[in-house]
Enzyme design. Structure first.
Site, PDB file in Angstrom:
ATOM      1  N   TYR A  12      24.215 -26.839 -23.924  1.00 31.71           N
ATOM      2  CA  TYR A  12      23.195 -27.888 -23.752  1.00 31.71           C
ATOM      3  C   TYR A  12      22.693 -28.008 -22.322  1.00 31.71           C
ATOM      4  O   TYR A  12      21.868 -28.857 -22.031  1.00 31.71           O
ATOM      5  CB  TYR A  12      23.709 -29.249 -24.250  1.00 31.71           C
ATOM      6  CG  TYR A  12      25.133 -29.595 -23.855  1.00 31.71           C
ATOM      7  CD1 TYR A  12      25.454 -29.934 -22.555  1.00 31.71           C
ATOM      8  CD2 TYR A  12      26.144 -29.574 -24.807  1.00 31.71           C
ATOM      9  CE1 TYR A  12      26.750 -30.243 -22.202  1.00 31.71           C
ATOM     10  CE2 TYR A  12      27.454 -29.884 -24.472  1.00 31.71           C
ATOM     11  CZ  TYR A  12      27.758 -30.212 -23.167  1.00 31.71           C
ATOM     12  OH  TYR A  12      29.040 -30.511 -22.820  1.00 31.71           O
ATOM     13  N   LYS A  13      23.209 -27.162 -21.407  1.00 31.72           N
ATOM     14  CA  LYS A  13      22.728 -27.231 -20.023  1.00 31.72           C
ATOM     15  C   LYS A  13      21.650 -26.168 -19.825  1.00 31.72           C
ATOM     16  O   LYS A  13      20.515 -26.340 -20.261  1.00 31.72           O
ATOM     17  CB  LYS A  13      23.896 -27.037 -19.057  1.00 31.72           C
ATOM     18  CG  LYS A  13      25.037 -28.043 -19.230  1.00 31.72           C
ATOM     19  CD  LYS A  13      26.104 -27.811 -18.177  1.00 31.72           C
ATOM     20  CE  LYS A  13      27.403 -28.520 -18.485  1.00 31.72           C
ATOM     21  NZ  LYS A  13      27.321 -29.968 -18.420  1.00 31.72           N
ATOM     22  N   PHE A  31      36.339 -29.737 -14.314  1.00 32.14           N
ATOM     23  CA  PHE A  31      35.768 -30.820 -15.114  1.00 32.14           C
ATOM     24  C   PHE A  31      36.938 -31.436 -15.894  1.00 32.14           C
ATOM     25  O   PHE A  31      37.745 -30.712 -16.483  1.00 32.14           O
ATOM     26  CB  PHE A  31      34.723 -30.235 -16.068  1.00 32.14           C
ATOM     27  CG  PHE A  31      33.956 -31.283 -16.823  1.00 32.14           C
ATOM     28  CD1 PHE A  31      32.806 -31.836 -16.288  1.00 32.14           C
ATOM     29  CD2 PHE A  31      34.394 -31.717 -18.058  1.00 32.14           C
ATOM     30  CE1 PHE A  31      32.103 -32.811 -16.981  1.00 32.14           C
ATOM     31  CE2 PHE A  31      33.697 -32.698 -18.751  1.00 32.14           C
ATOM     32  CZ  PHE A  31      32.547 -33.243 -18.213  1.00 32.14           C
ATOM     33  N   ARG A  44      23.554 -35.207  -7.267  1.00 34.30           N
ATOM     34  CA  ARG A  44      23.599 -33.837  -7.799  1.00 34.30           C
ATOM     35  C   ARG A  44      22.209 -33.450  -8.313  1.00 34.30           C
ATOM     36  O   ARG A  44      21.599 -34.183  -9.092  1.00 34.30           O
ATOM     37  CB  ARG A  44      24.625 -33.824  -8.939  1.00 34.30           C
ATOM     38  CG  ARG A  44      25.222 -32.481  -9.226  1.00 34.30           C
ATOM     39  CD  ARG A  44      26.306 -32.609 -10.276  1.00 34.30           C
ATOM     40  NE  ARG A  44      25.765 -32.946 -11.580  1.00 34.30           N
ATOM     41  CZ  ARG A  44      26.213 -32.470 -12.739  1.00 34.30           C
ATOM     42  NH1 ARG A  44      27.223 -31.622 -12.743  1.00 34.30           N
ATOM     43  NH2 ARG A  44      25.689 -32.841 -13.883  1.00 34.30           N
ATOM     44  N   ASP A  96      35.688 -21.022 -17.843  1.00 35.30           N
ATOM     45  CA  ASP A  96      34.735 -22.016 -18.345  1.00 35.30           C
ATOM     46  C   ASP A  96      33.388 -21.703 -17.672  1.00 35.30           C
ATOM     47  O   ASP A  96      33.274 -21.755 -16.438  1.00 35.30           O
ATOM     48  CB  ASP A  96      35.239 -23.429 -17.979  1.00 35.30           C
ATOM     49  CG  ASP A  96      34.308 -24.531 -18.470  1.00 35.30           C
ATOM     50  OD1 ASP A  96      33.092 -24.284 -18.591  1.00 35.30           O
ATOM     51  OD2 ASP A  96      34.801 -25.653 -18.698  1.00 35.30           O
TER      52      ASP A  96
END
Ligand SMILES: Cc1ncc(COP(=O)(O)O)c(C=O)c1O
Length: 436
Positions: free
Chosen positions: A256-257, A162, A406, A231
């Site tokens: 937050y995922k 990312f 996605r 990560d």
């Protein structure tokens, strides 16, 4: 495809949902009658959270005001909530602190990793002078005449990462006099060498959903005498991580995922207990001081995970996250993983059955050992297709614009009928959007 085969997939979906031990969790979330497959970007809101946040605002802040730092447990929230996340990533208590963004925690972890490594192999040469921008050159092996004895001056960074991790690692390298070596995770073992100080990797690739071999890569990094930073943004809450079991040094992740902490909820930093006393934060704010209210001009780091703090915690977001974590009570991560694999298998099967050949190609590995909890489909018409999917209530997103669709599978609230419907609507949309 025949109506019989379609009906067969629908019936199978209903049977799988009926047998799903996690199915009852869905009612804990605020959802509509669409199919939400974007919880790998922003998790859904748990139903009970707004009332808890209301209490934080009106009673804890509004009535107790400053007393809440003690009486409402505000001051200790970063470690207390870290201990709630710990079992989800296979960590014993006392090693995770919540706060700041993932980007900021990547910075703390990468710089601290180079400092830990320097305790083993000496300081980097020419601190602040050496080349540090990515140049793709592989790590040099022992015996290279340019190798300075005992110097670890390279940071290996997942080349598919990312973007924020790459940007932050490059800056950390410039600040500390290290050099970035971008490497595909599969090539890390070959790129490791006596110059490697730290390695920054993602457990699950955010684009393709590929799951990397955390145990094997951690062992390889350790065999080279270096420090690994993982990560976990796309793995925590979706699959077992096993931080302690696999001897991970440092890790970061967002909440937050899959952890449903809400937009911009604070991230976390894991520092293995064995490294805590030597963990030297590049952001030693007053919240990480051994005696923060002593207000001394000399910095003395606190013990334990508190050392990973920086400044005043973002209490409203943090307590929103704490409330949201209740949905995990009594949930086994193994059960989540089993459902995630079954869901992604079933979705891929439905896509294969419904979507005309050649319109999409899965970038997500078929092998379970290499699959996270999302399916990425390459599709030449990805933008108009995703727009129409969202209009019809099937919400995914796009990555590496314009060609990747996605779909994230969050086992606490996505079911098999959702997977079947998403694939069916995708096929219908592809019928409407001409092939490019
Ligand atoms: C793998 C990964 N790392 C880092 C980040 C960035 O996190 P933050 O915005 O909290 O800094 C994200 C955001 O989605 C991510 O997916």
């Amino acid at each position: 495809m025949s109506e019989t085969s379609r009906e067969d997939l629908r019936q199978r979906a209903l049977g799988l949902d009926a047998a799903d031990p996690l199915a009852a969790r869905r009612k804990l979330f605020v959802l509509d009658d669409g199919v939400y497959l974007d919880g790998n970007s922003l998790g859904a809101l748990p139903v009970h959270v707004p009332a808890r946040v209301q209490d934080v605002l009106t009673r804890q802040w509004g009535e107790l005001r400053i007393r809440s730092w003690g009486e409402s447990g505000w001051w200790t929230a970063p470690e207390r909530i870290g201990d709630r996340i710990a079992p989800l990533v296979g960590a014993a208590a006392g090693q995770i602190v919540v706060g700041d963004s993932t980007s900021v925690n990547v910075f703390k972890a990468v710089v601290a990793a180079t400092r830990l490594a320097s305790l083993r192999g000496g300081e980097p040469s020419r601190v602040g002078e050496g080349p540090s921008l990515a140049d793709g050159e592989p790590s040099r092996a022992a015996g290279d005449p340019s190798l300075v004895d005992g110097v670890r001056d390279e940071i290996l960074v997942d080349a598919t990462t990312f973007p924020t991790d790459g940007y932050i690692a490059a800056s950390a390298a410039r600040l500390t006099g290290h050099r970035i070596v971008p490497v595909d995770p599969a090539d890390v073992p070959a790129a490791l060498g006596p110059r490697t100080a730290a390695v920054l990797l993602n457990q699950v690739d955010f684009r393709t959903g590929r799951l990397h071999d955390l145990p094997g890569l951690t062992a390889a990094v350790h065999a080279a005498g270096a420090i690994v930073v993982w990560d976990l943004c796309h793995s925590a809450g979706a699959l077992p991580v096993g931080l302690d079991e696999h001897g991970v040094d440092l890790a970061v992740g967002c909440t937050y995922k899959y952890l449903n902490g809400g937009p911009g909820s604070p991230a976390y930093l894991y520092v293995a207990e064995r490294h805590q006393s030597a963990f030297d934060s590049p952001l030693p704010g007053w919240n990480s001081h051994a005696d923060p209210f002593g207000m001394t001009s000399d910095y003395a780091p606190a013990d334990g995970s508190v050392r990973g703090r920086v400044g005043t915690p973002d209490i409203v977001s943090m307590l929103t996250l704490e409330a949201a974590l209740d949905v995990w009570d009594g949930v086994s991560v193994d059960a989540v993983r089993a459902k995630s694999l079954a869901l992604t298998d079933f979705f891929l099967e439905c896509v294969e059955a419904y979507v005309p050949a050649g319109r999409v190609t899965s970038l997500t590995p078929a092998a379970h050992a290499e699959r996270g909890s999302q399916v990425a489909l390459r599709c030449a018409e990805a933008e108009p297709v995703m727009r129409r999917l969202i209009e019809r209530g099937v919400v995914g997103d796009l990555r590496r614009r314009p060609d990747v669709l996605r779909f994230g599978f969050t086992p606490l609230y996505v079911g098999f009928a959702d997977a079947e419907r998403a694939a069916r609507v995708l096929a219908e949309v592809l019928d409407e959007v001409p092939a490019a």
